[in-house]
Scaffold this motif. Structure first.
Motif, PDB file in Angstrom:
ATOM      1  N   THR A 290       1.121  -1.240  -0.123  1.00  0.00           N
ATOM      2  CA  THR A 290       0.116   0.006   0.112  1.00  0.00           C
ATOM      3  C   THR A 290       0.965   1.233   0.086  1.00  0.00           C
ATOM      4  O   THR A 290       2.100   1.192   0.416  1.00  0.00           O
ATOM      5  CB  THR A 290      -1.042   0.070   1.130  1.00  0.00           C
ATOM      6  N   GLN A 350       0.934   7.290  -7.442  1.00  0.00           N
ATOM      7  CA  GLN A 350       0.483   5.813  -6.730  1.00  0.00           C
ATOM      8  C   GLN A 350       0.575   4.640  -7.762  1.00  0.00           C
ATOM      9  O   GLN A 350       1.155   3.709  -7.533  1.00  0.00           O
ATOM     10  CB  GLN A 350      -0.985   5.783  -6.376  1.00  0.00           C
ATOM     11  N   ASP A 372      -5.507  -0.325   0.366  1.00  0.00           N
ATOM     12  CA  ASP A 372      -5.341   0.797   1.246  1.00  0.00           C
ATOM     13  C   ASP A 372      -5.357   0.493   2.563  1.00  0.00           C
ATOM     14  O   ASP A 372      -5.713  -0.452   3.155  1.00  0.00           O
ATOM     15  CB  ASP A 372      -6.198   1.898   0.583  1.00  0.00           C
ATOM     16  N   HIS A 459      -5.829  -0.166  -8.779  1.00  0.00           N
ATOM     17  CA  HIS A 459      -5.450  -1.393  -7.892  1.00  0.00           C
ATOM     18  C   HIS A 459      -5.484  -2.548  -8.486  1.00  0.00           C
ATOM     19  O   HIS A 459      -5.804  -3.802  -7.956  1.00  0.00           O
ATOM     20  CB  HIS A 459      -6.264  -1.379  -6.582  1.00  0.00           C
TER      21      HIS A 459
END
Length: 563
Positions: A290, A350, A372, A459
Motif C-alpha cells: 500500500t 500511486q 489501502d 489497484h
C-alpha cells in the motif's frame, strides 16, 4: 512662464531607482557581477550542433563542485531542487555527498536568490541511491520572480551571502511535471520512471520514439526502450564492462520527434544495483502493498488483522509521512511482523509506486494484495470462526497452474457512522454503516503473471496473455472500505490525491468522478450532516468478528489488540 514638472519628474526618478535597486539585490546572491544566464549543459534547452539534442539533463557534478566550496566552511549541502505542486520544493542531496547522522540534517534553511529563506525539513533517505531529501516552501516574494532558481540548502544564510566566492551561475528549478525520478535494475533490463511523457491514461508514446540515456555528455550510452506505459519505461541494459562503471550513473529518457529532433528529460534518477545487494530472501506466499501518508494511527490495526489471516510480509510505500509511522513500524517489527518501508517521496505517483512494487517484490513475494490502509478483506465464510487463521487468505487464492493470475474483490464503502473523531478502538469497530451498492474493486495478483509493461489502474494489473483474472462473488469475499470517515480524518483527502490520473479534489475539474465524495464539492468544508452521510445499510459483520478475534476485557474496559 513654464511650470516645472516637479511631481511627475520625481515620480519617474523614484521608479527608475527602485527598479535599479531591485536588480542589484537579485545580483547580490551571485557574488556580484552580471545576473547569470542559463547554460545548456546545466539546465534548459539549447540545440547541439552535432546531434540536434535539446540538453535538459542536469550535470550534477557541476552542482557538487559549486556547492562543495560552500559546504566545507558554511555548512551547506549540495542539492538538486524540484518545484512540486502548491509551491513546495523538494531538495535532493548530490550523489557525491556523504551523509552524516540524522541529527546533523536538521535546522537547515532554503536560501533563495532574492535573499528570502524558508525552513527546510528533512524528509528521508531515498532507498535506492542513499540521498537525503528535504522540503521547503517557496516564499511569496520568490513566486513573483522569473525564472525560478534553485535555492541553497544551508544552516548559515548570512554567511552564505557574505562569504560565497562561487562564480558559477545558479540553475533553474526543475519542474515535477517533466522529470525522470526513479530507476530500478532487474536481471533482464532497467525500469525507468518518468513524469510528463505519457500525459493521459491510455495514450502512450511508442517505444520507437524513445531512447534510454545512461551517463552525460559524449560518454553517454543509449539503449532501446522496449515498453512505454503511463510513467513506466523499460530499457535494455547498457553494454558496460564492470559493475563499478554504472554504480552511480545518471539515467534519463530521450524523446525524438518526427523530424529527428530530440530532448533529454531532466533527471534525478540513477542506474545502480538493487539496494541490499545479492542477498536472497525466502519468498512469502502472500504480501500486502500500500502507499501511505501519515497513517500511523491506523497501521497497527491493519497489520495485526492481515497478519492474522495470512499476510506474511507488508511493503509500505511511504509518500513523505511526517507522523510517528517509523516508530510504529519499529515496534511492530520487534513484535515479529515482517514490514518493509520504501521511501517513495514522489507526489501523485500511486500507479508508478505499485508498478515499482510489482517488479521490486518478485523475488520476495509470490502473490501481492493491493489494498489501502483503510481497506479490510474478509469472507462471510469466516463469520463463525472463533479465531483467525493464517490459511484464511490462502483459501481465496486459486490453485496453482489453473491460469488465474489475479482475483478481484468488490468494495463496501462505509460512512462516518455518526462519528465526529477517529475511533480509538479502530476503524473496524468505529464504523458500521455503509452504502448499499458495491463500488470498485481491489485485487490480489500473482506477480509472475503481471504484464512486463507493469500497467495498473485502480489497484489491478494488466496480465500476461497466458493468464486471466477472476472476479469473486460477494458471498466469497468483500472489502470493507472505511472510505468516508469522521471529518477530521476525511478532510485530509483534500491535501492531494495520490493517483497520477485522478484530479485533486481542490480542482473543480471532473466533478462527477467516482473518486470524489458525492455532493461534497471542491473545498474542505464539513457539510452540516456529514456524520450521518453514506449510511444506507447497517453492517456489523466485520465489527463483531474482529471484536471476537482481537478484543479483551481489562480493568479500564474493553480493548482491542491494537490499542
Amino acid at each position: 512662464m513654464r511650470r516645472k514638472p516637479c511631481f511627475a519628474g520625481l515620480l519617474l526618478s523614484c521608479a527608475v531607482f527602485l527598479i535599479f535597486s531591485f536588480q542589484i539585490s537579485r545580483k547580490a546572491f551571485f557574488s556580484g557581477g552580471d545576473l547569470p544566464s542559463l547554460s545548456s549543459d546545466k539546465l534548459l534547452p539549447s540545440r547541439s550542433t552535432t546531434n540536434s539534442v535539446a540538453h535538459y539533463a542536469i550535470h550534477e557534478a557541476n552542482l557538487a563542485h559549486r556547492n562543495r566550496q560552500l559546504s566545507s566552511v558554511l555548512r551547506s549541502i549540495p542539492t538538486l531542487s524540484i518545484l512540486l505542486p502548491d509551491w513546495e520544493i523538494l531538495l535532493i542531496s548530490s550523489i557525491h555527498t556523504p551523509l552524516s547522522s540524522p541529527e546533523s540534517l536538521r535546522d537547515f534553511l532554503c536560501l533563495f536568490h532574492n535573499n528570502a529563506t524558508s525552513p527546510a525539513n528533512f524528509s528521508g533517505i531515498l532507498d535506492f541511491t542513499g540521498r537525503a531529501t528535504f522540503k521547503c516552501r517557496m516564499p511569496p516574494s520568490v513566486r513573483r520572480l522569473r525564472p525560478f532558481f534553485q535555492p541553497l540548502l544551508t544552516k548559515s544564510p548570512k554567511n552564505e551571502l557574505s562569504s560565497s566566492s562561487s562564480s558559477s551561475p545558479a540553475m533553474e528549478l526543475m519542474r515535477w511535471t517533466f522529470l525522470a525520478y526513479e530507476a530500478l535494475e532487474t536481471e533482464d533490463d532497467v525500469v525507468l520512471f518518468v513524469k510528463g511523457v505519457n500525459h493521459r491514461r491510455g495514450i502512450n508514446r511508442p517505444p520507437s520514439d524513445l531512447k534510454c540515456v545512461f551517463g552525460d555528455g559524449d560518454d553517454a550510452i543509449r539503449t532501446a526502450v522496449t515498453s512505454s506505459e503511463q510513467e513506466v519505461f523499460r530499457c535494455r541494459h547498457p553494454n558496460l564492462t564492470t559493475r563499478d562503471d554504472y554504480n552511480k550513473m545518471k539515467i534519463t529518457l530521450e524523446i525524438f520527434d518526427a523530424r529527428g529532433k530530440s530532448v533529454l528529460v531532466p533527471s534525478v534518477a540513477y542506474y545502480s544495483p538493487r539496494y541490499g545487494g545479492d542477498s536472497v530472501e525466502a519468498k512469502s506466499m502472500i504480501c500486502a502493498c500500500t502507499m501511505v501518508y501519515n497513517v500511523g494511527k491506523f497501521l497497527k490495526e491493519w497489520v495485526i488483522y492481515y497478519s492474522s489471516i495470512g499476510v506474511e510480509k507488508f511493503i509500505l510505500y511511504d509518500n513523505g509521512s511526517d507522523d510517528e509511522i517509523s516508530e510504529i513500524v519499529k515496534e511492530l517489527k520487534l513484535e515479529g511482523y515482517k514490514i518493509e518501508i520504501v521511501f517513495w517521496i514522489w507526489p501523485k505517483t500511486q500507479e508508478a509506486g505499485f508498478s515499482h512494487s510489482a517488479e521490486y517484490s518478485k523475488k520476495s513475494c509470490k502473490w501481492m494484495m493491493i489494498v489501502d490502509i483503510d481497506e479490510f478483506v474478509f469472507s462471510p465464510s469466516w463469520l463463525n470462526s472463533l479465531e483467525p487463521s493464517k490459511n484464511m487468505l490462502k483459501s481465496l487464492i486459486p490453485a496453482e497452474n489453473n491460469g488465474i493470475g489475479m482475483i478481484t474483490i468488490m468494495c463496501n464503502d462505509y460512512g462516518p457512522s455518526n462519528r465526529i473523531s477517529h475511533p480509538a478502538e479502530g476503524v473496524t469497530q468505529g464504523y458500521n454503516c455503509r452504502i448499499k451498492a458495491e463500488e470498485r474493486h481491489k485485487s490480489i495478483v500473482l506477480l509472475e503473471a503481471v504484464d512486463p509493461s507493469l500497467l495498473n489502474v485502480i489497484h489491478h494489473f494488466r496480465l500476461r496473455k497466458e493468464f486471466r483474472w477472476r472476479k469473486m462473488k460477494s458471498s466469497e469475499a468483500v472489502v470493507n472500505h472505511y472510505k468516508y470517515q469522521a471529518w477530521p480524518e476525511f478532510r485530509m483527502k483534500f491535501r492531494r490525491r495520490v493517483s497520477t490520473y485522478v484530479v485533486d479534489w481542490k480542482d473543480p475539474a471532473n466533478p462527477t468522478s467516482k473518486d470524489r465524495a458525492p455532493g461534497l464539492g471542491n473545498t474542505a468544508v464539513e457539510p452540516p450532516d456529514w456524520p450521518r452521510k453514506f449510511c444506507e445499510v447497517r453492517d456489523d459483520r466485520l465489527r463483531l468478528l474482529t471484536r471476537r478475534w482481537f478484543g479483551f476485557r481489562t480493568a479500564e474496559g474493553y480493548r482491542m489488540a491494537w490499542q
